[in-house]
Design an enzyme around this catalytic site. Structure first.
Site, short mmCIF file in Angstrom:
data_model
loop_
_atom_site.label_atom_id
_atom_site.label_comp_id
_atom_site.label_asym_id
_atom_site.label_seq_id
_atom_site.Cartn_x
_atom_site.Cartn_y
_atom_site.Cartn_z
N CYS A 1 -14.54 4.30 -28.28
CA CYS A 1 -15.80 5.02 -28.40
C CYS A 1 -16.48 5.25 -27.07
O CYS A 1 -17.58 4.74 -26.80
CB CYS A 1 -16.73 4.26 -29.34
N GLU A 2 -15.80 5.95 -26.18
CA GLU A 2 -16.37 6.35 -24.88
C GLU A 2 -15.71 7.65 -24.50
O GLU A 2 -14.49 7.79 -24.63
CB GLU A 2 -16.02 5.33 -23.79
N GLY B 1 0.75 -1.24 0.00
CA GLY B 1 0.00 0.00 0.00
C GLY B 1 0.78 1.29 0.00
O GLY B 1 0.19 2.36 -0.18
N GLU C 1 3.99 -6.63 1.68
CA GLU C 1 3.49 -7.01 0.34
C GLU C 1 3.39 -5.81 -0.59
O GLU C 1 2.31 -5.48 -1.07
CB GLU C 1 2.08 -7.62 0.48
N PRO C 2 4.49 -5.14 -0.85
CA PRO C 2 4.39 -3.98 -1.75
C PRO C 2 4.21 -4.41 -3.20
O PRO C 2 4.82 -5.40 -3.64
CB PRO C 2 5.74 -3.26 -1.57
N ARG D 1 2.64 -1.72 -5.93
CA ARG D 1 2.75 -0.49 -6.70
C ARG D 1 4.14 0.14 -6.60
O ARG D 1 4.70 0.60 -7.59
CB ARG D 1 1.71 0.52 -6.20
C1 LIG Z 1 -3.24 -5.04 -3.71
C2 LIG Z 1 -2.66 -5.66 -2.49
C3 LIG Z 1 -1.33 -5.40 -2.15
C4 LIG Z 1 -0.45 -4.45 -2.89
O1 LIG Z 1 -0.82 -3.11 -2.77
P1 LIG Z 1 0.09 -1.99 -3.38
O2 LIG Z 1 -0.64 -0.74 -3.15
O3 LIG Z 1 0.26 -2.29 -4.83
O4 LIG Z 1 1.39 -2.02 -2.66
C5 LIG Z 1 -0.81 -6.08 -1.06
N1 LIG Z 1 -1.57 -6.95 -0.33
C6 LIG Z 1 -2.84 -7.21 -0.64
C7 LIG Z 1 -3.61 -8.16 0.19
C8 LIG Z 1 -3.44 -6.58 -1.73
O5 LIG Z 1 -4.72 -6.82 -2.01
#
Ligand SMILES: *Cc1c(COP(=O)(O)O)cnc(C)c1O
Length: 421
Positions: free
Chosen positions: A346-347, A239, A275-276, A278
């Site tokens: 086409c939107e 996140g 869990e990165p 993005r």
């Molecule tokens: C989407 C998600 C992430 C990754 O989020 P980012 O904003 O891309 O870092 C990590 N863990 C879970 C459970 C997710 O659903």
């Protein structure tokens, strides 16, 4: 920081001119930088140095096999949210004990796939899911390691579509019900409770919401331990946001995030997992597109591109901003002019930017969407029968197509005609 810079008047990906890739593969396409991917992974890995940890790349951000392999070879684990992603991770050489399985709707079939192939842990999101994992584990004669994803009810202060940590969201179980749910987990055969999981949203630009959530996790750890549960691993989700603009209010750095984690949770002696997604892939990718036409409207000029919302849906879906740059560097002091930058679908929603200042552009010019590496190619579709666009990976002065553009025949022949026709 990324590795897409101007050199001698032209935009490069590492040591490869973007125009050279465009000439070889055609437009539009995605291009990723190996050096940026690895740099971002290492920032997280270094930020948690000194604590037992694993960085599990959330592969839903960008899941091409070549990207996964690049990160896996650097030591990354993977966070997967479907059976398909699990199989992708395995195919890229990630061992089962480095794969965590998240998501609110894991089916018995997906659970079976993961338990058969090996899994680090399931992040369980509900009691019914817990029952199914228990049943499948018993059927296979194995023990499934689990954490429970708790919903800490904090406001992630991000776009509503990617906030996941408020009580009204579908994710996790309320912290207030944790004791009950952990007691159920302890009573079910085939499960081994190992920790707690939390993930409050995506594109967070402040540390405060994380800190609030992690403090709640710290409290919960002590409480659950007092109730007799083993809590030895904390999965803190992903996140952390990225700068989508070159402004001053950049999101916190991974090193600051890591320091906050150590401060709030370090005393518990748990293994830390993050869990990165993005932040690893976002600024490691561009979408490159070509101007088809410059069309003069009433009081505004439109740049009509060969790329569209089906290729990069973030502006249409999240009102997201992407910096858009000319691949040929504008001469110093050139006067910019506002354009509405649109695709051919086409939107009216197929609009990337309104009244965006750009150097004067003409038909045939190449432009690049920055920060398009995450939630770009993976969210693309073939709407309007526009082929999925190729993905290219750069490594120093080399580049390779890592996903081909399908031909129209391939697309058409994917459909089958019933015999009565
Ligand atoms: C989407 C998600 C992430 C990754 O989020 P980012 O904003 O891309 O870092 C990590 N863990 C879970 C459970 C997710 O659903």
């Amino acid at each position: 920081m990324d590795h897409f810079l101007y050199r001698d008047g032209a935009l490069f990906a590492e040591d490869v001119p973007i125009s050279e890739i465009a000439a070889a593969v055609g437009t539009p396409f995605y291009v990723y930088s190996t050096a940026t991917l690895l740099r971002h992974f290492k920032l997280f890995d270094d930020a948690l140095e000194g604590t037992d940890h694993l960085v599990c790349y959330a592969m839903k951000a960008a899941s091409n096999q070549a990207i996964l392999k690049t990160l896996a070879q650097a030591g990354a684990g993977m966070d997967v949210v479907s059976g398909g992603e699990y199989l992708r991770a395995k195919a890229a050489g990630v061992p089962g004990d480095k794969i965590v399985f998240s998501g609110v709707g894991k089916t018995a079939e997906e659970i079976r796939t993961a338990l058969t192939g090996g899994i680090r842990q399931f992040n369980v999101e509900s009691e019914p899911e817990m029952q199914v994992i228990s049943a499948v584990a018993q059927e296979l004669g194995v023990i499934a390691p689990i954490t429970v994803r708790v919903n800490p009810d904090v406001d992630a202060k991000t776009h509503a579509k990617i906030a996941t940590g408020k009580s009204e969201n579908k994710f996790g179980i309320p912290i207030s019900r944790a004791s009950e749910v952990y007691a159920l987990a302890a009573s079910l055969p085939g499960l081994e409770v190992i920790g707690i999981d939390v993930h409050i949203g995506s594109q967070l630009t402040e540390l405060d919401p994380f800190e609030l959530a992690y403090n709640k996790v710290a409290e919960l750890t002590e409480r659950l331990r007092a109730e007799g549960h083993t809590i030895r691993r904390l999965d803190l989700g992903g996140g952390l946001g990225i700068p989508y603009t070159r402004s001053n209010d950049a999101p916190p750095l991974p090193v600051e995030y890591g320091a906050m984690i150590k401060k709030t949770l370090g005393h518990l002696g748990c293994e830390i997992e993050i869990e990165p997604g993005r932040l690893i892939a976002g600024n490691a990718g561009l979408m490159v597109s070509k101007v088809i036409y410059v069309k003069s409207g009433e009081g505004r000029d439109f740049l009509i591109l060969d790329g569209a919302m089906n290729d990069l849906i973030r502006p249409a879906m999240y009102e997201a901003h992407h910096d858009i740059v000319a691949v040929e560097e504008p001469a110093a002091g050139v006067e910019q002019q506002p354009y509405d930058i649109v695709g051919p679908v086409c939107e009216s929603g197929d609009t990337f930017a309104k009244q965006r200042n750009m150097p004067p552009l003409k038909s045939g010019d190449l432009i690049a969407f920055r920060s398009a590496g995450a939630y770009g190619a993976v969210m693309s579709s073939e709407y309007n029968t526009r082929p999925l666009i190729p993905e290219v990976l750069v490594h120093g002065d080399q580049f390779a197509v890592i996903r081909e553009r399908p031909s129209f025949d391939e697309i058409i022949n994917r459909d089958t005609i019933p015999e009565w026709l």
